[in-house]
Design a protein around this motif. Structure first.
Motif, short mmCIF file in Angstrom:
data_model
loop_
_atom_site.label_atom_id
_atom_site.label_comp_id
_atom_site.label_asym_id
_atom_site.label_seq_id
_atom_site.Cartn_x
_atom_site.Cartn_y
_atom_site.Cartn_z
N GLU A 102 0.77 -1.16 -0.04
CA GLU A 102 0.11 -0.19 0.04
C GLU A 102 1.15 1.24 -0.11
N ASP A 103 0.46 2.28 -0.71
CA ASP A 103 0.92 3.35 -0.56
C ASP A 103 1.14 3.90 0.88
N CYS A 104 2.18 4.51 1.20
CA CYS A 104 2.21 5.09 2.53
C CYS A 104 1.42 6.57 2.73
N PRO A 105 0.50 6.80 3.41
CA PRO A 105 -0.32 7.94 3.19
C PRO A 105 0.58 9.14 3.71
N SER A 106 1.53 9.06 4.87
CA SER A 106 2.40 10.25 5.20
C SER A 106 3.27 10.57 4.32
N ASP A 107 3.85 9.57 3.37
CA ASP A 107 4.95 9.91 2.54
C ASP A 107 4.73 9.18 1.34
N LYS A 108 4.60 10.03 0.34
CA LYS A 108 4.15 9.56 -1.30
C LYS A 108 5.10 8.83 -1.78
N ARG A 109 6.58 8.91 -1.40
CA ARG A 109 7.64 7.87 -1.87
C ARG A 109 7.46 6.54 -1.11
N GLY A 110 6.79 6.36 0.21
CA GLY A 110 6.99 5.35 0.80
C GLY A 110 5.86 4.09 0.47
N GLN A 111 6.28 3.28 0.97
CA GLN A 111 4.98 2.17 0.96
C GLN A 111 5.15 1.17 2.17
N ASN A 112 3.84 0.63 2.24
CA ASN A 112 3.71 -0.17 3.56
C ASN A 112 3.61 -1.61 2.83
N ALA A 113 4.14 -2.61 3.61
CA ALA A 113 3.72 -4.00 3.60
C ALA A 113 2.76 -4.29 4.40
N VAL A 114 1.60 -5.13 3.88
CA VAL A 114 0.45 -5.43 4.72
C VAL A 114 0.39 -6.97 4.65
N LEU A 115 0.09 -7.59 5.99
CA LEU A 115 0.09 -9.08 5.97
C LEU A 115 -1.41 -9.40 5.80
N THR A 116 -1.64 -10.27 4.61
CA THR A 116 -3.14 -10.32 4.40
C THR A 116 -3.65 -11.36 5.36
N ASP A 117 -5.06 -11.56 5.46
CA ASP A 117 -5.64 -12.81 6.30
C ASP A 117 -5.13 -14.10 5.74
N ALA A 118 -4.92 -14.21 4.41
CA ALA A 118 -4.20 -15.60 4.04
C ALA A 118 -2.91 -15.68 4.42
N GLY A 119 -2.23 -14.56 4.49
CA GLY A 119 -0.76 -14.58 4.88
C GLY A 119 -0.60 -15.05 6.46
N PHE A 120 -1.52 -14.46 7.13
CA PHE A 120 -1.70 -14.67 8.60
C PHE A 120 -2.06 -16.08 8.78
N GLU A 121 -2.84 -16.92 8.10
CA GLU A 121 -3.37 -18.07 8.24
C GLU A 121 -2.00 -18.94 7.94
#
Length: 174
Positions: A102-121
């Motif tokens: 996901e794009d980082c809302p506080s820094d237009k150049r930054g990105q976040n990685a997000v663990l999905t529900d499938a990844g958590f399982e």
């Protein structure tokens, strides 16, 4: 070679502080054990969960972050890997549906990685066999006193090796 004190040679050069025979044995045993241990964990995770140890570590980091989300730079720092290697790993985890960017809302150049529900399982399914592999290879072989000593030794080493300056040339900051 015997341990030699650092001594000036008169030309501004110092003699190396060679390892004693005992230190050399400990050093080689440490290298051998850590390589075997990492290989053991990597093979276990590949066999049981279809992922290398570094991917498992990334999933763990994300699972322990607020909202299972972390900036890519922070993820690289936590994993001690280059941003390039992290980007490749995240792409593979995205392909599996375990992580999304996901794009980082506080820094237009930054990105976040997000663990999905499938990844958590997947992580929840992989964790029991992984912790058993760690337990069998390490903790089941040590006395409680040795576990305490090992923990203290590792803390001392980590504290001494942790970069203190923000401008350090570290691979995970490139």
């Amino acid at each position: 070679m015997e341990y030699m004190n650092t001594a000036s040679t008169g030309d501004g050069e110092s003699e190396p502080r060679w390892l004693s025979d005992d230190e050399q044995r400990v050093w080689r045993a440490y290298l051998h054990a850590t390589m075997l241990f990492e290989d053991h964990l990597d093979r276990q995770l590949q066999r049981d969960a279809g992922m290398p140890h570094v991917y498992y570590g990334l999933l763990v980091q994300l699972s322990q972050s607020p909202h299972r989300r972390k900036r890519m730079t922070e993820l690289a720092i936590g994993a001690k890997i280059t941003r390039s290697r992290l980007s490749h790993a995240i792409a593979r985890l995205e392909k599996n549906g375990w992580v999304r960017r996901e794009d980082c809302p506080s820094d237009k150049r930054g990105q976040n990685a997000v663990l999905t529900d499938a990844g958590f399982e997947v992580l929840k399914a992989a964790a029991p066999a992984h912790v058993e592999a760690v337990r069998q290879a390490l903790f089941d072989r040590l006395t409680p006193e040795q576990v305490g000593q090992l923990g203290e030794i590792m803390r001392i080493m980590s504290d001494a090796l942790q970069p203190q300056e923000s401008g350090a040339d570290l691979p995970w900051l490139r």
